[in-house]
Design an enzyme around this catalytic site. Structure first.
Site, PDB file in Angstrom:
ATOM      1  N   THR A  96      -7.196 -20.182  -2.091  1.00 19.16           N
ATOM      2  CA  THR A  96      -5.764 -20.399  -2.340  1.00 19.16           C
ATOM      3  C   THR A  96      -4.980 -19.182  -1.842  1.00 19.16           C
ATOM      4  O   THR A  96      -4.476 -18.395  -2.640  1.00 19.16           O
ATOM      5  CB  THR A  96      -5.508 -20.604  -3.856  1.00 19.16           C
ATOM      6  OG1 THR A  96      -6.172 -19.545  -4.575  1.00 19.16           O
ATOM      7  CG2 THR A  96      -6.013 -21.937  -4.354  1.00 19.16           C
ATOM      8  N   PRO A 121      -7.755   4.412   0.410  1.00 19.76           N
ATOM      9  CA  PRO A 121      -9.164   4.138   0.710  1.00 19.76           C
ATOM     10  C   PRO A 121      -9.283   3.172   1.890  1.00 19.76           C
ATOM     11  O   PRO A 121      -8.369   2.392   2.150  1.00 19.76           O
ATOM     12  CB  PRO A 121      -9.690   3.487  -0.566  1.00 19.76           C
ATOM     13  CG  PRO A 121      -8.510   3.102  -1.367  1.00 19.76           C
ATOM     14  CD  PRO A 121      -7.295   3.797  -0.825  1.00 19.76           C
ATOM     15  N   ASP A 177       8.664   6.135  -2.710  1.00 21.59           N
ATOM     16  CA  ASP A 177       9.903   6.703  -2.222  1.00 21.59           C
ATOM     17  C   ASP A 177      10.309   6.084  -0.893  1.00 21.59           C
ATOM     18  O   ASP A 177      11.089   6.662  -0.152  1.00 21.59           O
ATOM     19  CB  ASP A 177       9.763   8.219  -2.074  1.00 21.59           C
ATOM     20  CG  ASP A 177       8.601   8.583  -1.155  1.00 21.59           C
ATOM     21  OD1 ASP A 177       8.033   7.660  -0.516  1.00 21.59           O
ATOM     22  OD2 ASP A 177       8.264   9.763  -1.059  1.00 21.59           O
ATOM     23  N   THR A 203      -5.538 -11.620  -3.598  1.00 28.14           N
ATOM     24  CA  THR A 203      -5.553 -13.078  -3.731  1.00 28.14           C
ATOM     25  C   THR A 203      -4.527 -13.701  -2.775  1.00 28.14           C
ATOM     26  O   THR A 203      -4.481 -14.916  -2.604  1.00 28.14           O
ATOM     27  CB  THR A 203      -5.229 -13.505  -5.184  1.00 28.14           C
ATOM     28  OG1 THR A 203      -5.303 -14.925  -5.282  1.00 28.14           O
ATOM     29  CG2 THR A 203      -3.828 -13.081  -5.610  1.00 28.14           C
ATOM     30  N   SER A 227       8.801   5.882   1.759  1.00 30.10           N
ATOM     31  CA  SER A 227       8.354   6.583   2.974  1.00 30.10           C
ATOM     32  C   SER A 227       7.564   5.657   3.901  1.00 30.10           C
ATOM     33  O   SER A 227       7.552   5.844   5.110  1.00 30.10           O
ATOM     34  CB  SER A 227       7.538   7.823   2.616  1.00 30.10           C
ATOM     35  OG  SER A 227       6.498   7.498   1.731  1.00 30.10           O
ATOM     36  N   HIS A 257       0.834  -1.197   0.000  1.00 29.92           N
ATOM     37  CA  HIS A 257       0.000   0.000   0.000  1.00 29.92           C
ATOM     38  C   HIS A 257       0.870   1.248   0.000  1.00 29.92           C
ATOM     39  O   HIS A 257       0.567   2.240   0.629  1.00 29.92           O
ATOM     40  CB  HIS A 257      -0.909  -0.004   1.224  1.00 29.92           C
ATOM     41  CG  HIS A 257      -1.931  -1.085   1.151  1.00 29.92           C
ATOM     42  ND1 HIS A 257      -2.595  -1.575   2.219  1.00 29.92           N
ATOM     43  CD2 HIS A 257      -2.417  -1.766   0.096  1.00 29.92           C
ATOM     44  CE1 HIS A 257      -3.424  -2.520   1.856  1.00 29.92           C
ATOM     45  NE2 HIS A 257      -3.333  -2.662   0.567  1.00 29.92           N
ATOM     46  N   ASP A 258       1.953   1.183  -0.768  1.00 25.50           N
ATOM     47  CA  ASP A 258       2.990   2.215  -0.699  1.00 25.50           C
ATOM     48  C   ASP A 258       2.828   3.290  -1.758  1.00 25.50           C
ATOM     49  O   ASP A 258       3.757   3.891  -2.204  1.00 25.50           O
ATOM     50  CB  ASP A 258       4.360   1.539  -0.892  1.00 25.50           C
ATOM     51  CG  ASP A 258       5.512   2.518  -0.778  1.00 25.50           C
ATOM     52  OD1 ASP A 258       5.407   3.423   0.047  1.00 25.50           O
ATOM     53  OD2 ASP A 258       6.489   2.375  -1.520  1.00 25.50           O
TER      54      ASP A 258
HETATM   55  C1  HEM Z   1      -8.460  -0.926  -3.691  1.00 23.08           C
HETATM   56  C2  HEM Z   1      -8.125  -0.359  -2.548  1.00 23.08           C
HETATM   57  C3  HEM Z   1      -7.552  -1.181  -1.434  1.00 23.08           C
HETATM   58  C4  HEM Z   1      -8.064  -1.304  -0.194  1.00 23.08           C
HETATM   59  C5  HEM Z   1      -9.333  -0.633   0.352  1.00 23.08           C
HETATM   60  C6  HEM Z   1      -7.209  -2.217   0.526  1.00 23.08           C
HETATM   61  C7  HEM Z   1      -7.404  -2.608   1.838  1.00 23.08           C
HETATM   62  C8  HEM Z   1      -6.668  -3.568   2.494  1.00 23.08           C
HETATM   63  C9  HEM Z   1      -6.896  -3.992   3.845  1.00 23.08           C
HETATM   64  C10 HEM Z   1      -7.950  -3.416   4.784  1.00 23.08           C
HETATM   65  C11 HEM Z   1      -6.011  -4.984   4.113  1.00 23.08           C
HETATM   66  C12 HEM Z   1      -5.866  -5.763   5.413  1.00 23.08           C
HETATM   67  C13 HEM Z   1      -4.943  -5.036   6.324  1.00 23.08           C
HETATM   68  C14 HEM Z   1      -4.911  -5.671   7.691  1.00 23.08           C
HETATM   69  O1  HEM Z   1      -5.946  -5.819   8.312  1.00 23.08           O
HETATM   70  O2  HEM Z   1      -3.822  -6.032   8.170  1.00 23.08           O
HETATM   71  C15 HEM Z   1      -5.210  -5.184   2.937  1.00 23.08           C
HETATM   72  C16 HEM Z   1      -4.176  -6.106   2.833  1.00 23.08           C
HETATM   73  C17 HEM Z   1      -3.395  -6.257   1.714  1.00 23.08           C
HETATM   74  N1  HEM Z   1      -3.437  -5.510   0.563  1.00 23.08           N
HETATM   75 FE1  HEM Z   1      -4.805  -4.087   0.134  1.00 23.08          FE
HETATM   76  N2  HEM Z   1      -6.186  -2.621  -0.292  1.00 23.08           N
HETATM   77  C18 HEM Z   1      -6.338  -2.002  -1.505  1.00 23.08           C
HETATM   78  C19 HEM Z   1      -5.499  -2.097  -2.588  1.00 23.08           C
HETATM   79  C20 HEM Z   1      -4.362  -2.888  -2.630  1.00 23.08           C
HETATM   80  C21 HEM Z   1      -3.386  -2.868  -3.704  1.00 23.08           C
HETATM   81  C22 HEM Z   1      -3.428  -1.919  -4.895  1.00 23.08           C
HETATM   82  C23 HEM Z   1      -2.457  -3.808  -3.412  1.00 23.08           C
HETATM   83  C24 HEM Z   1      -1.208  -4.194  -4.183  1.00 23.08           C
HETATM   84  C25 HEM Z   1      -1.131  -4.143  -5.494  1.00 23.08           C
HETATM   85  C26 HEM Z   1      -2.835  -4.424  -2.164  1.00 23.08           C
HETATM   86  C27 HEM Z   1      -2.166  -5.455  -1.548  1.00 23.08           C
HETATM   87  C28 HEM Z   1      -2.471  -5.971  -0.296  1.00 23.08           C
HETATM   88  C29 HEM Z   1      -1.788  -7.112   0.299  1.00 23.08           C
HETATM   89  C30 HEM Z   1      -0.658  -7.933  -0.315  1.00 23.08           C
HETATM   90  C31 HEM Z   1      -2.361  -7.290   1.579  1.00 23.08           C
HETATM   91  C32 HEM Z   1      -1.995  -8.384   2.606  1.00 23.08           C
HETATM   92  C33 HEM Z   1      -1.023  -7.876   3.613  1.00 23.08           C
HETATM   93  C34 HEM Z   1      -0.609  -8.953   4.613  1.00 23.08           C
HETATM   94  O3  HEM Z   1      -1.036 -10.101   4.527  1.00 23.08           O
HETATM   95  O4  HEM Z   1       0.159  -8.611   5.508  1.00 23.08           O
HETATM   96  N3  HEM Z   1      -3.992  -3.834  -1.709  1.00 23.08           N
HETATM   97  N4  HEM Z   1      -5.616  -4.304   1.953  1.00 23.08           N
END
Ligand code: HEM
Length: 251
Positions: free
Chosen positions: A173, A94, A9, A125, A11, A2-3
Site C-alpha cells: 500500500t 545513516p 531550520d 510505508t 537548510s 530527512h531534514d
Molecule cells: C532510519 C534511517 C533512515 C534511512 C537509512 C533512510 C533511507 C532512505 C532512503 C535510502 C530513501 C530512498 C531515497 C531515494 O532513493 O530516492 C528514503 C526515502 C524516504 N524516507 Fe527515509 N530513511 C531513514 C529514516 C527516515 C525518516 C525518519 C523519515 C521520516 C520520518 C523518512 C522518510 C522517508 C520518505 C517519506 C521517503 C520517500 C521519499 C520519496 O518518495 O521521494 N526516512 N529513505
C-alpha cells in the site's frame, strides 16, 4: 523528511552546497516544487512572516494526514538557516546500508531513542527508493530476504545500470500511511537493508511485531517521535532569517 540534521531550520531546501546533495539525500528528495508553490502563496498574502522550516514541518504533517496517517500539533516560529551544512548532513544521515547499531547510534546522537527510530522508520510505508539504494540488498542479502520479493525487484534493478529506477518502499500500500511497512519487515520484504535491520533477530524485533499488531500504538509513537524530531535545534528569536525564496539565502 530527512531534514533532521543540521536541525529543523529549512537548510535542506537550499539549492547550493547543502543537505540536498549530502550522500543519502542526493537526487533523492522530490517535492521541492510543492514547497516553492506554498511559499509563493504565503509570501503573497503575508510577506516575510512564515519560514520555510515551518512550511516544511506543516507539509510533512499534512501529507501524512492526507494519506490517512495520524496528525499532530506542529510548534511554529522556527526560522531558516543562513547556511546549509553538507558535511554535517553526511555525518548525521545513516545510509541505506546501515546496520542496526549504526541506526541506533545515529538517532541517539540527535537525542532520539531506538523506539523513536523504529517508529519514524515507519514513514517508509510511503514513497519510493532508487535502485542504487537497494541494489546491494536484493543481490547480497539472501539470508534475511524473501526469495520471490528479491527476484521481483531484480527485474527492474539490474546488477549494473538503471540506477534511478524507483520502487515503492511498501509494495502493498505505497500511498497509504499504515503499518504494512512492519508487516513487510516480518515477511523479510523490507526494501532497504536499513529497513530490514529493524527485524533481523535484534533489539527492535519485538517493537516491529507490536506496531504490526497495533496501528494505534504505531500512530501514537510516530506522533511523539515526529514532535521530538521537530524540536531538534530549531532556530528561534532573532537567529537565522525568514527566507524569501526557500531555495536561497536572502541577499
Ligand atoms: C532510519 C534511517 C533512515 C534511512 C537509512 C533512510 C533511507 C532512505 C532512503 C535510502 C530513501 C530512498 C531515497 C531515494 O532513493 O530516492 C528514503 C526515502 C524516504 N524516507 Fe527515509 N530513511 C531513514 C529514516 C527516515 C525518516 C525518519 C523519515 C521520516 C520520518 C523518512 C522518510 C522517508 C520518505 C517519506 C521517503 C520517500 C521519499 C520519496 O518518495 O521521494 N526516512 N529513505
Amino acid at each position: 523528511m530527512h531534514d533532521v540534521l543540521q536541525g529543523c531550520d529549512g537548510s535542506i531546501l537550499l539549492d547550493a552546497g547543502g543537505e540536498k546533495s549530502a550522500g543519502p539525500n542526493a537526487n533523492s528528495l522530490h517535492g521541492f516544487d510543492v514547497i516553492d508553490t506554498i511559499k509563493a502563496s504565503v509570501e503573497a498574502a503575508c510577506p516575510g512572516v512564515v519560514s520555510c522550516a515551518d512550511i516544511l514541518a506543516l507539509a510533512a504533517r499534512d501529507g501524512t494526514f492526507l494519506l490517512r496517517g495520524p496528525t499532530w500539533k506542529v510548534p511554529l516560529g522556527r526560522r531558516d538557516s543562513t547556511t546549509a551544512n553538507q558535511s554535517l548532513a553526511n555525518a548525521n544521515l545513516p545510509s541505506s546500508g546501515a546496520s542496526l547499531a549504526t541506526l541506533v547510534s545515529t538517532f541517539a546522537s540527535q537525542g532520539l531513542s531506538p523506539t523513536d527510530m523504529t517508529a519514524l522508520s515507519g514513514a517508509h510505508t510511503i514513497g519510493q527508493a532508487r535502485c542504487s539504494t537497494f541494489r546491494d540488498r536484493i543481490y547480497n542479502d539472501a539470508a534475511n530476504m524473501d526469495t520471490s520479493f528479491a527476484a521481483q525487484q531484480r527485474k527492474a534493478c539490474p546488477q549494473s545500470g538503471n540506477d534511478g529506477h524507483l520502487a515503492p518502499m511498501d509494495v502493498q500500500t505505497p500511498r497509504e500511511f499504515d503499518t504494512a511497512y512492519y508487516d513487510n519487515l516480518m515477511a523479510r520484504r523490507g526494501l532497504l537493508h536499513s529497513d530490514q535491520e529493524l527485524f533481523n533477530g535484534g533489539s527492535q524485533d519485538a517493537l516491529v511485531r507490536q506496531y504490526s499488531a497495533s496501528p494505534a500504538l504505531f500512530r501514537a509513537d510516530f506522533v511523539k517521535a515526529m514532535v521530538r524530531m521537530g524540536n531538534i535545534n530549531p532556530l528561534t528569536g532573532t537567529a537565522g532569517q525568514i527566507r524569501k525564496n526557500c531555495r536561497l539565502v536572502n541577499s
